[in-house]
Design a protein around this motif. Sequence first.
Motif, PDB file in Angstrom:
ATOM      1  N   ILE A 152      76.660  33.334   8.983  1.00  0.00           N
ATOM      2  CA  ILE A 152      76.508  33.096  10.415  1.00  0.00           C
ATOM      3  C   ILE A 152      75.944  31.697  10.582  1.00  0.00           C
ATOM      4  CG2 ILE A 152      75.392  33.839  12.535  1.00  0.00           C
ATOM      5  CD1 ILE A 152      75.239  36.657  11.360  1.00  0.00           C
ATOM      6  N   LYS A 153      76.535  30.965  11.494  1.00  0.00           N
ATOM      7  CA  LYS A 153      76.083  29.603  11.773  1.00  0.00           C
ATOM      8  C   LYS A 153      75.314  29.580  13.086  1.00  0.00           C
ATOM      9  CE  LYS A 153      80.588  28.214  10.855  1.00  0.00           C
ATOM     10  NZ  LYS A 153      81.693  27.344  11.207  1.00  0.00           N
ATOM     11  N   LEU A 154      74.348  28.723  13.164  1.00  0.00           N
ATOM     12  CA  LEU A 154      73.686  28.469  14.437  1.00  0.00           C
ATOM     13  C   LEU A 154      74.544  27.515  15.260  1.00  0.00           C
ATOM     14  CD1 LEU A 154      70.004  28.029  13.235  1.00  0.00           C
ATOM     15  CD2 LEU A 154      70.890  29.874  14.679  1.00  0.00           C
ATOM     16  N   ASN A 155      74.312  27.483  16.528  1.00  0.00           N
ATOM     17  CA  ASN A 155      75.029  26.607  17.451  1.00  0.00           C
ATOM     18  C   ASN A 155      74.303  25.266  17.508  1.00  0.00           C
ATOM     19  OD1 ASN A 155      76.563  25.491  19.460  1.00  0.00           O
ATOM     20  ND2 ASN A 155      75.807  26.824  21.080  1.00  0.00           N
ATOM     21  N   LYS A 156      74.614  24.420  16.547  1.00  0.00           N
ATOM     22  CA  LYS A 156      73.953  23.107  16.447  1.00  0.00           C
ATOM     23  C   LYS A 156      72.437  23.268  16.430  1.00  0.00           C
ATOM     24  CE  LYS A 156      77.868  20.968  18.662  1.00  0.00           C
ATOM     25  NZ  LYS A 156      78.427  20.397  19.867  1.00  0.00           N
ATOM     26  N   GLY A 157      71.983  24.232  15.648  1.00  0.00           N
ATOM     27  CA  GLY A 157      70.552  24.483  15.503  1.00  0.00           C
ATOM     28  C   GLY A 157      69.978  25.467  16.507  1.00  0.00           C
ATOM     29  N   ALA A 158      70.741  25.871  17.493  1.00  0.00           N
ATOM     30  CA  ALA A 158      70.265  26.796  18.528  1.00  0.00           C
ATOM     31  C   ALA A 158      70.948  28.158  18.379  1.00  0.00           C
ATOM     32  CB  ALA A 158      70.562  26.218  19.914  1.00  0.00           C
ATOM     33  N   LYS A 159      70.361  29.156  19.018  1.00  0.00           N
ATOM     34  CA  LYS A 159      70.962  30.491  19.008  1.00  0.00           C
ATOM     35  C   LYS A 159      72.196  30.514  19.899  1.00  0.00           C
ATOM     36  CE  LYS A 159      66.634  32.992  18.299  1.00  0.00           C
ATOM     37  NZ  LYS A 159      65.775  34.072  18.815  1.00  0.00           N
ATOM     38  N   TRP A 160      73.143  31.385  19.536  1.00  0.00           N
ATOM     39  CA  TRP A 160      74.325  31.605  20.358  1.00  0.00           C
ATOM     40  C   TRP A 160      73.959  32.528  21.513  1.00  0.00           C
ATOM     41  CZ3 TRP A 160      78.443  28.729  19.278  1.00  0.00           C
ATOM     42  CH2 TRP A 160      78.591  28.244  17.988  1.00  0.00           C
ATOM     43  N   THR A 161      74.575  32.325  22.657  1.00  0.00           N
ATOM     44  CA  THR A 161      74.333  33.178  23.814  1.00  0.00           C
ATOM     45  C   THR A 161      75.390  34.275  23.856  1.00  0.00           C
ATOM     46  OG1 THR A 161      73.387  31.339  25.054  1.00  0.00           O
ATOM     47  CG2 THR A 161      74.143  33.239  26.327  1.00  0.00           C
ATOM     48  N   VAL A 162      74.908  35.510  23.916  1.00  0.00           N
ATOM     49  CA  VAL A 162      75.791  36.666  24.076  1.00  0.00           C
ATOM     50  C   VAL A 162      75.765  37.028  25.556  1.00  0.00           C
ATOM     51  CG1 VAL A 162      76.171  39.083  23.452  1.00  0.00           C
ATOM     52  CG2 VAL A 162      75.286  37.471  21.751  1.00  0.00           C
ATOM     53  N   ILE A 163      76.940  37.268  26.120  1.00  0.00           N
ATOM     54  CA  ILE A 163      76.989  37.547  27.554  1.00  0.00           C
ATOM     55  C   ILE A 163      76.194  38.807  27.879  1.00  0.00           C
ATOM     56  CG2 ILE A 163      79.186  36.356  27.896  1.00  0.00           C
ATOM     57  CD1 ILE A 163      80.490  39.130  28.114  1.00  0.00           C
ATOM     58  N   LYS A 164      75.605  38.791  29.064  1.00  0.00           N
ATOM     59  CA  LYS A 164      74.709  39.854  29.520  1.00  0.00           C
ATOM     60  C   LYS A 164      75.352  41.236  29.436  1.00  0.00           C
ATOM     61  CE  LYS A 164      71.952  40.953  33.620  1.00  0.00           C
ATOM     62  NZ  LYS A 164      71.621  40.524  34.979  1.00  0.00           N
ATOM     63  N   GLU A 165      76.612  41.334  29.820  1.00  0.00           N
ATOM     64  CA  GLU A 165      77.305  42.626  29.842  1.00  0.00           C
ATOM     65  C   GLU A 165      77.437  43.234  28.442  1.00  0.00           C
ATOM     66  OE1 GLU A 165      78.334  40.237  33.369  1.00  0.00           O
ATOM     67  OE2 GLU A 165      78.486  39.798  31.227  1.00  0.00           O
ATOM     68  N   MET A 166      77.469  42.403  27.438  1.00  0.00           N
ATOM     69  CA  MET A 166      77.554  42.894  26.060  1.00  0.00           C
ATOM     70  C   MET A 166      76.157  43.085  25.449  1.00  0.00           C
ATOM     71  SD  MET A 166      80.798  40.658  24.724  1.00  0.00           S
ATOM     72  CE  MET A 166      80.650  41.208  23.030  1.00  0.00           C
ATOM     73  N   MET A 167      75.243  42.213  25.829  1.00  0.00           N
ATOM     74  CA  MET A 167      73.895  42.264  25.276  1.00  0.00           C
ATOM     75  C   MET A 167      73.208  43.589  25.604  1.00  0.00           C
ATOM     76  SD  MET A 167      71.787  40.685  23.334  1.00  0.00           S
ATOM     77  CE  MET A 167      71.666  38.919  23.318  1.00  0.00           C
ATOM     78  N   VAL A 168      73.537  44.174  26.737  1.00  0.00           N
ATOM     79  CA  VAL A 168      72.952  45.461  27.123  1.00  0.00           C
ATOM     80  C   VAL A 168      73.165  46.506  26.031  1.00  0.00           C
ATOM     81  CG1 VAL A 168      73.224  47.399  28.749  1.00  0.00           C
ATOM     82  CG2 VAL A 168      73.115  45.054  29.600  1.00  0.00           C
ATOM     83  N   PHE A 169      74.365  46.581  25.487  1.00  0.00           N
ATOM     84  CA  PHE A 169      74.684  47.585  24.474  1.00  0.00           C
ATOM     85  C   PHE A 169      73.992  47.277  23.150  1.00  0.00           C
ATOM     86  CE2 PHE A 169      78.344  47.402  27.417  1.00  0.00           C
ATOM     87  CZ  PHE A 169      78.109  48.617  28.042  1.00  0.00           C
ATOM     88  N   ILE A 170      73.876  45.996  22.829  1.00  0.00           N
ATOM     89  CA  ILE A 170      73.177  45.605  21.597  1.00  0.00           C
ATOM     90  C   ILE A 170      71.700  45.968  21.708  1.00  0.00           C
ATOM     91  CG2 ILE A 170      72.473  43.647  20.166  1.00  0.00           C
ATOM     92  CD1 ILE A 170      75.253  42.387  20.941  1.00  0.00           C
ATOM     93  N   ARG A 171      71.093  45.681  22.846  1.00  0.00           N
ATOM     94  CA  ARG A 171      69.678  46.011  23.039  1.00  0.00           C
ATOM     95  C   ARG A 171      69.455  47.521  23.078  1.00  0.00           C
ATOM     96  NH1 ARG A 171      68.064  41.855  20.730  1.00  0.00           N
ATOM     97  NH2 ARG A 171      68.029  39.929  21.911  1.00  0.00           N
ATOM     98  N   ASN A 172      70.410  48.274  23.627  1.00  0.00           N
ATOM     99  CA  ASN A 172      70.308  49.737  23.601  1.00  0.00           C
ATOM    100  C   ASN A 172      70.266  50.244  22.165  1.00  0.00           C
ATOM    101  OD1 ASN A 172      70.336  49.957  26.384  1.00  0.00           O
ATOM    102  ND2 ASN A 172      72.495  50.511  26.508  1.00  0.00           N
ATOM    103  N   MET A 173      71.136  49.688  21.317  1.00  0.00           N
ATOM    104  CA  MET A 173      71.164  50.104  19.914  1.00  0.00           C
ATOM    105  C   MET A 173      69.865  49.731  19.212  1.00  0.00           C
ATOM    106  SD  MET A 173      75.106  49.427  18.729  1.00  0.00           S
ATOM    107  CE  MET A 173      75.295  47.782  19.436  1.00  0.00           C
ATOM    108  N   GLU A 174      69.412  48.520  19.459  1.00  0.00           N
ATOM    109  CA  GLU A 174      68.173  48.062  18.836  1.00  0.00           C
ATOM    110  C   GLU A 174      67.005  48.960  19.249  1.00  0.00           C
ATOM    111  OE1 GLU A 174      66.002  43.803  18.057  1.00  0.00           O
ATOM    112  OE2 GLU A 174      66.876  44.119  20.042  1.00  0.00           O
ATOM    113  N   SER A 175      66.955  49.321  20.510  1.00  0.00           N
ATOM    114  CA  SER A 175      65.907  50.197  21.022  1.00  0.00           C
ATOM    115  C   SER A 175      65.991  51.588  20.394  1.00  0.00           C
ATOM    116  CB  SER A 175      66.012  50.297  22.549  1.00  0.00           C
ATOM    117  OG  SER A 175      65.074  51.203  23.054  1.00  0.00           O
ATOM    118  N   ASP A 176      67.212  52.118  20.260  1.00  0.00           N
ATOM    119  CA  ASP A 176      67.397  53.429  19.631  1.00  0.00           C
ATOM    120  C   ASP A 176      66.881  53.420  18.195  1.00  0.00           C
ATOM    121  OD1 ASP A 176      68.565  54.427  21.932  1.00  0.00           O
ATOM    122  OD2 ASP A 176      70.617  54.397  21.136  1.00  0.00           O
TER     123      ASP A 176
END
Length: 156
Positions: free
Chosen positions: A47-71
Amino acid sequence: MKKKVLFSIMVCISVVYACNNAAKKENSETTNVQMPDSSVSTIGDSIKLNKGAKWTVIKEMMVFIRNMESDVKSFSEIGHNDLKDFHQLAENLQKNINLLTSNCTMSGEAHDELHKWLIPYMQVVSELGESENLENAQQIVSTIETSFKVFNTYFE
C-alpha cells in the motif's frame, strides 16, 4: 468448505470488477505491511501513501469500514470462548463487506490502494467464517485487528 473458498474467490474477483478500477501510477511512498497469523501474509502488493498523506475514502463507504472496525473492537473487548460467536462475527463482517462493495463509487489511485487492503481483508474474514477451532479463530481475529491498524495508517 470448498464451496465457501470458491465463493470467497468469486466475491474478490467481483469486487475488483464492480468498482471502476482505474490504474494510475504516481510516485508515492511504498511500504510492505505484514499481517501475522494468517495465510494472507501481506496486504496486497504494498500500500502506498498519497505523496506522504493518507488516502481519503468516501464517506458512504467509510461508514461500513467503521462499522466493521467497531464490531471487531467490541468483540475483542468482551472476549469470546465459543466458536459460534466467531462465526457470527465473520457473518456480520461479511454483511458490511457486501454493503461496502455494493456502494463503491471510488476510482483512481485511492480506489486501487483501498483494494490492496480490502481484498486480503476479505480473505481473512472468509477464513474466520471457516475456522474449525477456537485457537485458529482467535488468531484470525488478531489478524483482523492488525488489518484495521494498517487501514488507519493509510486511509482516512
